[in-house]
Write a protein that holds these residues in place. Structure first.
Motif, PDB file in Angstrom:
ATOM      1  N   UNK A   1     -37.595 -39.358   4.829  1.00  0.00           N
ATOM      2  CA  UNK A   1     -37.513 -40.502   5.742  1.00  0.00           C
ATOM      3  C   UNK A   1     -38.874 -41.132   6.027  1.00  0.00           C
ATOM      4  N   UNK A   2     -39.933 -40.384   5.953  1.00  0.00           N
ATOM      5  CA  UNK A   2     -41.274 -40.883   6.287  1.00  0.00           C
ATOM      6  C   UNK A   2     -42.277 -40.466   5.212  1.00  0.00           C
ATOM      7  N   UNK A   3     -42.256 -41.101   4.035  1.00  0.00           N
ATOM      8  CA  UNK A   3     -43.130 -40.654   2.951  1.00  0.00           C
ATOM      9  C   UNK A   3     -44.617 -40.852   3.227  1.00  0.00           C
ATOM     10  N   UNK A   4     -44.977 -41.690   4.178  1.00  0.00           N
ATOM     11  CA  UNK A   4     -46.394 -41.942   4.449  1.00  0.00           C
ATOM     12  C   UNK A   4     -47.050 -40.809   5.219  1.00  0.00           C
ATOM     13  N   UNK A   5     -46.272 -39.825   5.665  1.00  0.00           N
ATOM     14  CA  UNK A   5     -46.830 -38.742   6.458  1.00  0.00           C
ATOM     15  C   UNK A   5     -47.308 -37.572   5.606  1.00  0.00           C
ATOM     16  N   UNK A   6     -47.696 -37.830   4.389  1.00  0.00           N
ATOM     17  CA  UNK A   6     -48.200 -36.778   3.520  1.00  0.00           C
ATOM     18  C   UNK A   6     -49.650 -36.440   3.775  1.00  0.00           C
ATOM     19  N   UNK A   7     -50.296 -37.195   4.651  1.00  0.00           N
ATOM     20  CA  UNK A   7     -51.710 -36.992   4.953  1.00  0.00           C
ATOM     21  C   UNK A   7     -51.882 -36.806   6.458  1.00  0.00           C
ATOM     22  N   UNK A   8     -52.883 -36.039   6.855  1.00  0.00           N
ATOM     23  CA  UNK A   8     -53.211 -35.829   8.258  1.00  0.00           C
ATOM     24  C   UNK A   8     -54.685 -36.126   8.488  1.00  0.00           C
TER      25      UNK A   8
ATOM     26  N   UNK B   1     -61.584 -47.380   1.374  1.00  0.00           N
ATOM     27  CA  UNK B   1     -61.420 -47.063   2.793  1.00  0.00           C
ATOM     28  C   UNK B   1     -62.168 -45.768   3.082  1.00  0.00           C
ATOM     29  N   UNK B   2     -62.991 -45.789   4.113  1.00  0.00           N
ATOM     30  CA  UNK B   2     -63.817 -44.621   4.406  1.00  0.00           C
ATOM     31  C   UNK B   2     -63.078 -43.527   5.173  1.00  0.00           C
ATOM     32  N   UNK B   3     -61.853 -43.797   5.629  1.00  0.00           N
ATOM     33  CA  UNK B   3     -61.096 -42.813   6.389  1.00  0.00           C
ATOM     34  C   UNK B   3     -60.687 -41.653   5.478  1.00  0.00           C
ATOM     35  N   UNK B   4     -61.075 -40.445   5.877  1.00  0.00           N
ATOM     36  CA  UNK B   4     -60.747 -39.257   5.097  1.00  0.00           C
ATOM     37  C   UNK B   4     -59.665 -38.462   5.800  1.00  0.00           C
ATOM     38  N   UNK B   5     -58.781 -37.888   4.994  1.00  0.00           N
ATOM     39  CA  UNK B   5     -57.638 -37.153   5.534  1.00  0.00           C
ATOM     40  C   UNK B   5     -57.414 -35.868   4.746  1.00  0.00           C
ATOM     41  N   UNK B   6     -56.548 -35.017   5.299  1.00  0.00           N
ATOM     42  CA  UNK B   6     -56.135 -33.786   4.636  1.00  0.00           C
ATOM     43  C   UNK B   6     -54.771 -33.994   4.005  1.00  0.00           C
ATOM     44  N   UNK B   7     -54.488 -33.246   2.955  1.00  0.00           N
ATOM     45  CA  UNK B   7     -53.161 -33.216   2.357  1.00  0.00           C
ATOM     46  C   UNK B   7     -52.288 -32.305   3.213  1.00  0.00           C
ATOM     47  N   UNK B   8     -51.212 -32.856   3.762  1.00  0.00           N
ATOM     48  CA  UNK B   8     -50.347 -32.110   4.678  1.00  0.00           C
ATOM     49  C   UNK B   8     -49.738 -30.879   4.004  1.00  0.00           C
ATOM     50  N   UNK B   9     -49.279 -31.014   2.781  1.00  0.00           N
ATOM     51  CA  UNK B   9     -48.640 -29.890   2.083  1.00  0.00           C
ATOM     52  C   UNK B   9     -49.621 -28.737   1.890  1.00  0.00           C
ATOM     53  N   UNK B  10     -50.861 -29.064   1.569  1.00  0.00           N
ATOM     54  CA  UNK B  10     -51.868 -28.025   1.364  1.00  0.00           C
ATOM     55  C   UNK B  10     -52.171 -27.305   2.681  1.00  0.00           C
ATOM     56  N   UNK B  11     -52.276 -28.075   3.775  1.00  0.00           N
ATOM     57  CA  UNK B  11     -52.500 -27.462   5.084  1.00  0.00           C
ATOM     58  C   UNK B  11     -51.344 -26.545   5.480  1.00  0.00           C
TER      59      UNK B  11
END
Length: 91
Positions: A24-31, A63-73
């Motif tokens: 339902x929310x594919x954009x939430x793969x990053x944190x 884009x300078x914004x850095x994020x984590x991969x949710x699945x890896x976390x």
């Protein structure tokens, strides 16, 4: 045996919830780092970063914004067995 069953049920529920969220929310793969701190605890995230288990990456180089991969976390958090660590008094 009851402990194993509860562990299996917990794993199944977590996997089902993650699959439903991904659908339902594919954009939430990053944190973001702040979101990771709130979800997993500042100490844990900082420890995983220092140990090299996770890294901040940017999806788009412009884009300078850095994020984590949710699945890896999620995988690191699931494999982090803090119950077996010795308490401070016993170290």
């Amino acid at each position: 045996m009851l402990k194993e069953l509860s562990s299996l049920l917990k794993t199944a529920v977590t996997a089902g919830a993650n699959k439903a969220l991904a659908t339902c929310c594919p954009s939430q793969g990053r944190l973001t780092k702040a979101q990771a701190y709130r979800r997993f605890g500042r100490y844990n995230v900082d420890r995983w970063l220092s140990e090299g288990l996770i890294e901040l990456t940017s999806v788009n180089p412009s884009i300078s914004k850095k994020t984590f991969d949710r699945a890896k976390l999620e995988a690191i958090a699931a494999s982090s067995n803090r119950v077996t660590y010795l308490p401070v008094a016993e170290r």
